[in-house]
Design a protein around this motif. Structure first.
Motif, PDB file in Angstrom:
ATOM      1  N   THR A 257      -1.653  -6.439  -8.780  1.00 22.10           N
ATOM      2  CA  THR A 257      -2.449  -7.087  -7.733  1.00 22.10           C
ATOM      3  C   THR A 257      -3.018  -8.407  -8.239  1.00 22.10           C
ATOM      4  O   THR A 257      -3.028  -9.409  -7.511  1.00 22.10           O
TER       5      THR A 257
ATOM      6  N   ASP B  98      -6.224  -2.639  -2.707  1.00 19.59           N
ATOM      7  CA  ASP B  98      -5.326  -3.731  -3.092  1.00 19.59           C
ATOM      8  C   ASP B  98      -5.019  -4.636  -1.901  1.00 19.59           C
ATOM      9  O   ASP B  98      -4.963  -5.862  -2.040  1.00 19.59           O
TER      10      ASP B  98
ATOM     11  N   GLU C 119       4.018  -4.150  -3.315  1.00 22.20           N
ATOM     12  CA  GLU C 119       3.398  -3.644  -4.546  1.00 22.20           C
ATOM     13  C   GLU C 119       3.514  -2.133  -4.540  1.00 22.20           C
ATOM     14  O   GLU C 119       2.876  -1.444  -3.746  1.00 22.20           O
TER      15      GLU C 119
HETATM   16 ZN   LIG Z   1      -2.723  -2.993  -7.608  1.00 23.39          ZN
END
Ligand SMILES: [Zn+2]
Ligand SMILES: Nc1nc2c(ncn2[C@@H]2O[C@H](COP(=O)(O)OP(=O)(O)OP(=O)(O)O)[C@@H](O)[C@H]2O)c(=O)[nH]1
Ligand SMILES: [Zn+2]
Ligand SMILES: [Zn+2]
Length: 239
Positions: free
Chosen positions: A55, A83, A128
């Protein structure tokens, strides 16, 4: 431990069932890839251990692009949208996938998120993945490139211990290099040897999200995904 993959334990999820799940996943991933291609979105599956700095890398990327590229992100975690909130605060349009018990994202979860309105007009979509060096590697999500973030505090032997993750990666981003002065035993040559032993085409970049060092090389690498030139191989420590 997750109910889909049983994390490779065939006593929990029999091998045939797992192979059927993966074949279904690959079909959905192909659909996602076509969906992204038709909208001109370059998708990057960003994987790595919990806390590797995934992140933070996205936050630093957004800071450095300064709005020159339209960035979107889908962030996967077992719980919380922290996040997604972080990358939104950095100027990235984002959606969160909370997986509950699953320790990886799969193509169906990403497919669902792709139909959200924040993705289609993006130049780049970061996916992610859940922090995990094992199962995310075997689930194709429909990405154009697979990137592994590996922080210097994890040790230089991780490519040898988790080879599937690194074998399938197009790029390894070694993160938190600002911490190297505090890690005098860290052996960069050993890391590069380990990567060369497992990656068919070793490619590695060194970055610090904290100081911004190396982020320009990472952005150039991203931009080359949009152009027909082949990606460079080898390692580049920023000057
Ligand atoms: Zn993360
Ligand atoms: N010194 C330093 N710390 C960093 C850097 N990048 C990330 N960190 C720190 O490392 C910790 C984890 O960073 P995150 O970006 O949350 O890591 P992540 O990989 O997204 O973590 P998960 O999503 O939970 O798997 C945080 O405390 C960050 O501040 C860096 O370049 N330098
Ligand atoms: Zn899993
Ligand atoms: Zn669809």
């Amino acid at each position: 431990m997750c109910d889909d993959c049983g994390c490779g334990d065939t006593r929990i999820v029999p091998l045939e069932l797992h192979e059927r799940l993966l074949a279904g996943n690959d079909r959905t991933a192909a659909h996602n890839r076509e969906h992204l291609r038709s909208h001109g979105v370059v998708a990057i599956n960003l994987m790595g251990s919990p806390g590797a700095g995934k992140t933070a890398l996205l936050e630093a990327t957004a800071r450095n692009f300064k709005g020159r590229e339209r960035l979107a992100a889908i962030t996967g975690d077992l719980e919380t949208e922290r996040d997604a909130d972080r990358v939104r605060a950095a100027g990235i349009r984002a959606g969160a996938i909370t997986t509950g018990s699953a320790c990886h994202l799969d193509a169906e979860m990403v497919h669902h998120a792709l139909h959200g309105d924040f993705v289609h007009d993006a130049d780049y979509l970061f996916i992610e993945n859940v922090g995990n060096l094992v199962c995310p590697a075997i689930y194709d999500l429909g990405q154009q490139a697979s990137v592994v973030a590996l922080s210097v505090t994890e040790g230089e032997d991780k490519p040898l211990k988790y080879p599937v993750m690194f074998r399938n990666a197009d790029l390894v981003v070694v993160t938190k290099i600002d911490l190297l002065p505090a890690l005098p035993e860290y052996d960069l040559a050993a890391l590069e040897q380990a990567l060369a032993a497992v990656m068919p085409v070793p490619r590695v970049l060194y970055v610090s999200a904290k100081t911004g060092r190396g982020i320009d090389s990472w952005m150039s690498w991203m931009q080359r995904l949009r152009s027909p030139q082949p990606l460079e191989t080898g390692a580049t420590m920023p000057g």
